[in-house]
Scaffold this active site. Structure first.
Site, PDB file in Angstrom:
ATOM      1  N   ARG A  28      11.692   3.604   2.636  1.00 37.93           N
ATOM      2  CA  ARG A  28      11.507   2.652   3.972  1.00 37.93           C
ATOM      3  C   ARG A  28      12.699   1.875   4.000  1.00 37.93           C
ATOM      4  O   ARG A  28      13.351   1.487   3.242  1.00 37.93           O
ATOM      5  CB  ARG A  28      10.358   1.895   3.563  1.00 37.93           C
ATOM      6  CG  ARG A  28       9.891   0.723   4.485  1.00 37.93           C
ATOM      7  CD  ARG A  28       8.811  -0.047   4.221  1.00 37.93           C
ATOM      8  NE  ARG A  28       7.588   0.527   4.570  1.00 37.93           N
ATOM      9  CZ  ARG A  28       6.469   0.251   4.847  1.00 37.93           C
ATOM     10  NH1 ARG A  28       6.112  -1.113   4.397  1.00 37.93           N
ATOM     11  NH2 ARG A  28       5.447   1.106   4.999  1.00 37.93           N
ATOM     12  N   LYS A  84      26.116  -5.209  -2.514  1.00 43.98           N
ATOM     13  CA  LYS A  84      27.337  -5.328  -2.690  1.00 43.98           C
ATOM     14  C   LYS A  84      28.184  -4.670  -1.670  1.00 43.98           C
ATOM     15  O   LYS A  84      29.261  -4.733  -1.647  1.00 43.98           O
ATOM     16  CB  LYS A  84      27.673  -4.724  -4.151  1.00 43.98           C
ATOM     17  CG  LYS A  84      26.753  -5.244  -5.224  1.00 43.98           C
ATOM     18  CD  LYS A  84      27.455  -4.434  -6.657  1.00 43.98           C
ATOM     19  CE  LYS A  84      26.688  -4.935  -7.723  1.00 43.98           C
ATOM     20  NZ  LYS A  84      27.165  -4.085  -9.078  1.00 43.98           N
ATOM     21  N   ARG A 120       0.875  -1.233  -0.004  1.00 46.61           N
ATOM     22  CA  ARG A 120       0.063  -0.084  -0.081  1.00 46.61           C
ATOM     23  C   ARG A 120       0.763   1.343   0.109  1.00 46.61           C
ATOM     24  O   ARG A 120       0.478   2.177  -0.810  1.00 46.61           O
ATOM     25  CB  ARG A 120      -0.877  -0.108   1.344  1.00 46.61           C
ATOM     26  CG  ARG A 120      -2.230  -0.605   1.154  1.00 46.61           C
ATOM     27  CD  ARG A 120      -2.811  -1.285   2.439  1.00 46.61           C
ATOM     28  NE  ARG A 120      -1.837  -2.102   2.887  1.00 46.61           N
ATOM     29  CZ  ARG A 120      -1.662  -3.467   2.654  1.00 46.61           C
ATOM     30  NH1 ARG A 120      -2.680  -4.013   1.550  1.00 46.61           N
ATOM     31  NH2 ARG A 120      -0.669  -4.234   2.929  1.00 46.61           N
ATOM     32  N   THR A 121       1.966   1.228   0.697  1.00 43.45           N
ATOM     33  CA  THR A 121       2.738   2.555   1.057  1.00 43.45           C
ATOM     34  C   THR A 121       3.206   2.857  -0.398  1.00 43.45           C
ATOM     35  O   THR A 121       3.305   3.958  -1.052  1.00 43.45           O
ATOM     36  CB  THR A 121       3.645   2.584   2.077  1.00 43.45           C
ATOM     37  OG1 THR A 121       2.973   2.333   3.323  1.00 43.45           O
ATOM     38  CG2 THR A 121       4.374   3.855   2.262  1.00 43.45           C
ATOM     39  N   HIS A 179       6.098   6.242  10.982  1.00 43.91           N
ATOM     40  CA  HIS A 179       5.504   5.980   9.707  1.00 43.91           C
ATOM     41  C   HIS A 179       4.278   7.231   9.567  1.00 43.91           C
ATOM     42  O   HIS A 179       3.118   7.115   9.578  1.00 43.91           O
ATOM     43  CB  HIS A 179       4.633   4.676   9.864  1.00 43.91           C
ATOM     44  CG  HIS A 179       4.207   4.317   8.399  1.00 43.91           C
ATOM     45  ND1 HIS A 179       4.410   5.015   7.212  1.00 43.91           N
ATOM     46  CD2 HIS A 179       3.699   2.921   7.907  1.00 43.91           C
ATOM     47  CE1 HIS A 179       4.244   4.245   6.261  1.00 43.91           C
ATOM     48  NE2 HIS A 179       3.785   3.155   6.622  1.00 43.91           N
TER      49      HIS A 179
END
Length: 304
Positions: A101, A80, A51-52, A129
């Site tokens: 995120r 890496k 959703r985000t 959030h």
């Protein structure tokens, strides 16, 4: 922070929050505009998201901007050994805004301090959030007609649930009463209870998810027990199904009650609740588009 990054909901004042809600309402009435034409936005998702990520990307697309980024960090140079600093410094060269995120608490704050463009925190570990908080506030305002003097019951994973942490802090402007329903292993962390005490916000703790608690609520905020936050899977198995909301439990709840959930759900809301008019979690997710359009424009300094 450079310019108008959004890392924590506390970066916004009460007046700014209310202004964003008004902007979200305007975007709901007219979501397709060209005000981001010529802008490039990076979505850097070091953790999974549905959703985000999709609502942020839809927000940019509907406003005429373009998206670059990744949804799987294993496909990037971080696999890496590239540091977060180097990734952020490099991406800053290409874009007007970074939406990120990350699994580490504090990663978004760090990114905002080194980036040459604004950063929006799309979730940093179990910490904050803020864009979810804005869509939660918009959903509460739409369904209750106010943000003030509400009885808000939060249920489930209150220890690792970054959505409840952010919402608690945002609601401190509006004289709420909180009920925290959680097993001992997942109680609201002490720092957030101290925050409530410092802001004279009444709160009550419960270990039993009873109809008596439900019947007092204006907003019932359900959360998923997050397997990815547990280092001991035995602990997760012990609490994963500790609370489930069934439709019959709502028989004597308030008429104005609305059930919110940041999603995804697992077993904490039974499917028989979905058809109840008090269930609002799918509309809540839709509201994320408009709230995030408002946030993007604010951090970029675009008046709407």
């Amino acid at each position: 922070m450079k310019r108008e990054s959004l890392v924590s909901i506390t970066d916004f004042s009460k007046e700014e929050i209310l202004d964003l809600l008004q902007k979200a309402s305007r975007f709901e009435a007219n979501p397709n505009q060209k005000i981001l034409e010529g802008k490039v936005v990076a979505t850097l998702f070091f953790e999974p998201s549905t959703r985000t990520r999709l609502s942020f990307e839809t927000a940019v697309n509907r406003l005429g901007g373009r998206i670059i980024g990744f949804s799987d960090a294993s496909t990037t140079s971080s696999s890496k050994g590239e540091t977060l600093k180097d990734t952020i410094m490099m991406v800053s060269n290409y874009v007007d805004l970074i939406i990120m995120r990350h699994h580490l608490e504090g990663a978004a704050r760090y990114a905002s301090e080194i980036a040459s463009v604004p950063v929006i925190n799309a979730g940093d570990g179990a910490n904050q959030h803020p864009s979810q908080t804005m869509l939660d506030l918009y959903s509460i305002y739409k369904t209750q007609g106010t943000l003030s003097n509400l009885n808000i019951t939060m249920v489930g994973d209150l220890k690792y649930g970054r959505t409840v942490h952010s919402l608690l802090m945002a609601m401190s402007h509006f004289n709420p009463t909180f009920h925290f329903v959680a097993p001992d292993e997942l109680k609201m962390p002490i720092e957030y209870k101290i925050f409530c005490e410092q802001h004279h916000i009444p709160y009550f703790e419960h270990s039993e998810f009873s109809e008596e608690v439900i019947n007092q609520a204006d907003i019932l905020y359900m959360t998923r027990v997050q397997r990815e936050r547990f280092t001991d899977l035995m602990e997760y198995e012990k609490v994963k199904n500790v609370y489930t909301l069934h439709n019959s439990m709502l028989d004597h709840s308030k008429e104005n009650l609305r059930i919110l959930h940041p999603l995804p759900r697992v077993n904490e809301i039974s499917y028989d609740v979905d058809s109840n008019p008090k269930a609002y979690y799918f509309q809540q997710a839709k509201n994320g588009l408009y709230a995030r359009q408002a946030i993007i424009c604010k951090v970029l300094g675009i008046e709407v």
